[in-house]
Enzyme design. Structure first.
Site, short mmCIF file in Angstrom:
data_model
loop_
_atom_site.label_atom_id
_atom_site.label_comp_id
_atom_site.label_asym_id
_atom_site.label_seq_id
_atom_site.Cartn_x
_atom_site.Cartn_y
_atom_site.Cartn_z
N ASP A 123 0.98 -1.16 0.10
CA ASP A 123 0.08 0.03 -0.08
C ASP A 123 1.00 1.18 -0.08
OD1 ASP A 123 -2.59 1.52 0.34
OD2 ASP A 123 -1.64 2.11 2.32
N GLU B 33 -1.96 -5.48 -3.50
CA GLU B 33 -1.12 -4.89 -2.78
C GLU B 33 -0.01 -5.68 -2.21
OE1 GLU B 33 -3.84 -1.06 -1.04
OE2 GLU B 33 -3.83 -2.96 0.00
#
Length: 375
Positions: A189, A261
């Site tokens: 992220d 992610e």
């Protein structure tokens, strides 16, 4: 003149790193036949968790199935290392040791075998194995990449890719599965936020901070990341528990986004930021072009998120701030859905749903803006 004695070969197969297929089993057996005679053919796993038909197939080929029911991490690795080391120091040891794994944990074993004068051959995935392990081997026999992973970047350490694809529901049901992907998701992220910020900063030099923030939100939000995951066909590769499979987790946007992610985070650890950028840039470009196709008004003087816009409206009309209330939450832990209301002076202006409270509040604000005619 006496006939030259054929070398003895032993196979040590880490079935948790290199999955069992009939093609690979046949390839290993034929490899031994062309090089010499077999000493041992050992395959290691927690066999209760393996496909029964494949287990029987390799048994028919002469493989000894070594069961490792211990659920602690790396228990299969430890048992394989102990057995191979004991053979290497024994009286009737093989001359050539075949290690079927790309796991860097076996680097020490190869050093021991070579110190004992043994030749080492490693069967490992193309582009998905420990570089240290491959460098130590006398010979490397590549295993073709699975068609399922063809669109993903090539990991030098395949264990990072496996972890990135491992959901916590799988770990809950398979105690020896290792770590789940949540820490890699956290890292990925952050990497995506940085790379998307740099990408947008360079692509749109004429727009301001608020506009860039809005575009970044669109570029790396759950829906867009799930689109990336679908393009890369990640869904069918995720390791899920039975409950998550039953809930159709392979198609769940939240789960797909999180796994994407995690893959980015794992690839960053594996190969560095430049490699991640080479992987991610084409995806960003395609997404940005779709923004242009939708005629996103990136030159608008005010381009901020829906909560800020709704707050501006309430301050202008009521001189107060809106209040967000989570009125419901449902679903299992891996697929939570929150419902939020936005109220102004006790009156509900909008309702929204999302996988996080923040997302639900944002959608409630968007619906509130539509209700008052701003959107």
């Amino acid at each position: 003149m006496p006939r030259k004695k054929k070398p003895l070969l032993s196979i040590y197969w880490d079935c948790q790193n290199i999955k069992i297929t009939s093609e690979l089993a046949d390839k290993l057996v034929n490899f031994v036949k062309t090089r010499g005679s077999v000493s041992h053919q050992r395959a290691y796993s927690n066999w209760k968790q393996e496909n029964g038909d494949r287990a029987k197939y390799i048994e028919r080929l002469g493989f000894e199935r070594i069961d490792v029911p211990d659920t602690s991490k790396n228990s299969v690795d430890y048992q394989l290392i102990v057995d191979a080391t004991q053979e290497a120091f024994g009286d009737k040891s093989a001359d050539i040791f075949i290690i079927v794994s790309g796991d860097g944990d076996f680097s020490g074993l190869l050093s021991i075998l070579k110190a004992q004068g043994k030749k080492t051959v490693v069967f490992a995935r193309e582009g998905g194995s420990s570089k240290v392990l491959l460098d130590l081997a006398d010979e490397v026999q590549p295993i073709e990449r699975s068609p399922d992973t063809a669109k993903l970047p090539v990991f030098r350490d395949v264990s990072l890719l496996i972890r990135a694809l491992t959901h916590r529901s799988y770990v809950n049901e398979h105690a020896n599965a290792g770590e789940d992907n949540e820490r890699l998701e956290f890292l990925g992220d952050s990497v995506l936020n940085f790379l998307s910020s740099r990408f947008l900063f360079n692509r749109y030099p004429e727009i301001n901070e608020a506009q860039l923030t809005r575009l970044r939100s669109a570029l790396v939000d759950e829906v867009q990341l799930a689109d990336f995951a679908n393009y890369l066909e990640i869904g069918k590769q995720i390791r899920l528990g039975k409950g998550a499979i039953k809930d159709k987790g392979y198609n769940n946007e939240s789960l797909l986004s999180d796994t994407f992610e995690a893959i980015v985070g794992g690839y960053f650890l594996d190969s560095g930021l430049d490699a991640v950028w080479e992987f991610i840039e084409p995806l960003f470009i395609a997404a940005a072009e779709s923004f242009d196709d939708m005629q996103t008004d990136i030159s608008a003087p005010i381009l901020v998120d829906s909560k800020n816009r709704f707050q501006q409206w309430t301050l202008e009309h009521f001189s107060c701030h809106p209040e967000y209330i989570i009125v419901d939450q449902s679903g299992p832990d891996h697929h939570k859905e929150f419902t939020a209301e936005v109220q102004v002076q006790g009156k509900v202006y909008g309702m929204g749903r999302g996988r996080t409270k923040k997302e639900a509040e944002k959608r409630a604000a968007e619906n509130g803006l539509k209700k008052v005619g701003v959107l």
